[in-house]
Design an enzyme around this catalytic site. Sequence first.
Site, PDB file in Angstrom:
ATOM      1  N   GLU A   1       1.147  -0.450  -5.121  1.00 14.60           N
ATOM      2  CA  GLU A   1       0.192   0.630  -5.368  1.00 14.60           C
ATOM      3  C   GLU A   1       1.020   1.909  -5.451  1.00 14.60           C
ATOM      4  OE1 GLU A   1      -3.504   3.141  -3.476  1.00 14.60           O
ATOM      5  OE2 GLU A   1      -1.878   2.373  -2.253  1.00 14.60           O
TER       6      GLU A   1
ATOM      7  N   ASP B   1       0.821  -1.205   0.000  1.00 15.37           N
ATOM      8  CA  ASP B   1       0.000   0.000   0.000  1.00 15.37           C
ATOM      9  C   ASP B   1       0.861   1.264   0.000  1.00 15.37           C
ATOM     10  OD1 ASP B   1      -2.658   1.346   0.457  1.00 15.37           O
ATOM     11  OD2 ASP B   1      -1.626   1.985   2.285  1.00 15.37           O
TER      12      ASP B   1
END
Length: 759
Positions: A466, A413
């Site tokens: 990401e 993330d």
Amino acid sequence: MKKPADRQQIDAEIQLVTELRHPEPHRVLGIHPDGDGVVIRAFRPDAAAIHVIPDFGGRISMEHRKGGVFEARLNGRDQVFNYLIEVEYPGGKVFTLRDPYSYTPTLGELDLYYAGEGRHEKLWDRMGAHLIHHHGVAGVSFAVWAPTAAGVSVVGDFNSWDGRLHTMRRMGASGIWELFIPEVGEGTRYKFEIRPNGSGPAMLKADPFAFRTEVPPATASVVHDLRRFTWSDEKWLSSRGEGVPAQKPWSVYEVHLGSWRRVVEDGDRPMTYRELAPALSDYLKRVGFTHVEFLPVAEHPYGPSWGYQVGNYYAPSARFGHPDDFRFLVNHLHEEGIGVIVDWVPGHFPKDAHALGKFDGTALYEHADPRQGTQPDWGTLVFNFGRNEVRNFLIANALFWIEEYHVDGLRVDAVASMLYLDYSRRAGEWVPNRWGGRENEEAIAFLRELNEVIRRKHPGVVMIAEESTAWPKVSQPVSEGGLGFHFKWNMGWMHDTLRYFSKDPVYRQHHHNDMTFGLLYAFSEHFMLPLSHDEVVHGKGSLYGKMPGDPWQKRANLRALLAWMWAHPGKKLLFMGGEFGQHAEWNSDRSLDWHLLEDSGHKGIQTLMSDLNRLYKDIPALYDADSEPIGFQWLQPDAAASSVFAFIRRSRTPGRHVVCVANLTPIPREGYRLGFPRVGTYVEVLNTDAATYGGSGLGNMGQIQTEARPWDGQEASAVLTLPPLSVLWFSTGVPASPAISATEPSAAEAPPERLLSSA
């Protein structure tokens, strides 16, 4: 004979023990040779009396010496021995227990050395709480890193949370504190009581390496044995390393565990891990996804963070069951042929008092300077990637989820927030690197080390970034100057595509470039195309809600979006609910609206999704050259006036290909000529306007015959019918979707006036 200890020195050390500031209480407490015998000391501040019960028999009274320290001397013995201590408290309560200070350390020199170097790849095997047999006695070994603490204790159910009873010893210069406590069992709640150096009250901290926690909002760690679960997914694990990830089909279904499907008849509670196992795996098989990706499963104090503010990196959330229940879920998915990806958050962590922040009273896991150590967007703390022990904590954690929970990939993330020192910061709010630049060199080195370790130890596991910026070579090997990820989320494609599809078709001709621009950089990385949870929250609406027009057109647009995405170069990720046209924006506190499937239009979207996944896996041209220019060729990139797009997807196997054409207006186009690579029969393997999907039923009667008439730079062409708001796929030698009818097309589900209503 050992010289008797100096009484004045012992008195000084006893004073430190009573003040809970002794770095090595075992040097005073426990059993020790002393002169011509042995001395035994115990620290029980509230005890009325203590007796020693040696293993050779007898019962010896201990004398209260100072501040709760009791002592017994046995002359004439030259060897230490095993014993119990019997503690009597005012009121007559008596407890008999083994003395934790009579045991040697459970950590070895190599453990301490590798931990200090930041190279202990199984750090969780030594840190935290472990059920072991030590010198023939069952108990728990505790270990925690708190280098600047004046003292550390283990507190829990076994000692009435009294920090005076189980003070730990510091293992040299490592900063690690250790203690073996006999007769503590599985399921015991505990924390570390940490006394900062200098002023300030003691802090109760959850174990950073706890394998299990209480159900939030409670925050205690729980002793858990990782060795009890029996796996049966050997076949899956042995095959997942076959082939090259970039050349495989990846159709990923993104799931939030707490809101995929709730148990309405039981207070609308979330499903447990064990309840999810059959329900989710059956659904994924039916709809055809190859993998499921879970939003972070590690325990987190604040539910609405969806797991992106992790408090316990080594524990699956107790909200949905026991850690072995999560293993059961992963194991079951593997047995059903479904891969498991987990979102992982190594960039930042919350400020909750029980968690990692200021863990030993200082900025331990985070940077001390708030310009480096805080994340203004999320109100969280940023890991100090320049510290060996912090890098080791995180890299070992990635390995932990792979080795102990058999996950097949980690989606990392917020990588952009890690790469840039000025991420979400204004001038003066960040510290440049040594060259004066904005690149976070320590985070870059960490990510490269992380990905190299994973590739070396677990070649079948994928790492997904990401990352939303133009940082180069995110998914290229470290040896080639890259970050070493296997895939990168294509955020630019996602923004451009959703912007285009959100436009009323009458305006789409002016936004044609949104759909073509991504192909200029599509092969610069190994991309994954994400329509993730981030696109259906915070007022953005659902995918269905983003689509323009009346309900029929919204469904047609959504079907076209999904088929366009599944034909476009790049692996696929879709957030739950998008596969059947969820109306409402995602709400993490309620179930998806499964009742929508009672409507034939929404059931049709789900049926299309199933066919898309089946065809995607059956046709290598749709996936095996995703990251290579040979895998894509435009046929009609510039037909803006009609909002038509057409391209070829080619396989690495010469000659195998699929032709995709999209008509993204509500106007049916009869007699539309399109180029094809060869003369012959092409099967219309997919038509999103098929009646079974809820469309108007227009099409090409299941197949076409091309003729030797050059068009669009190809040697052959055919005249097609392009249904409204549709995507068609044509291929040779591939069975059509069951939804494609070879009968005369009809428009039973949509009258002509509706098709033309927004032309």
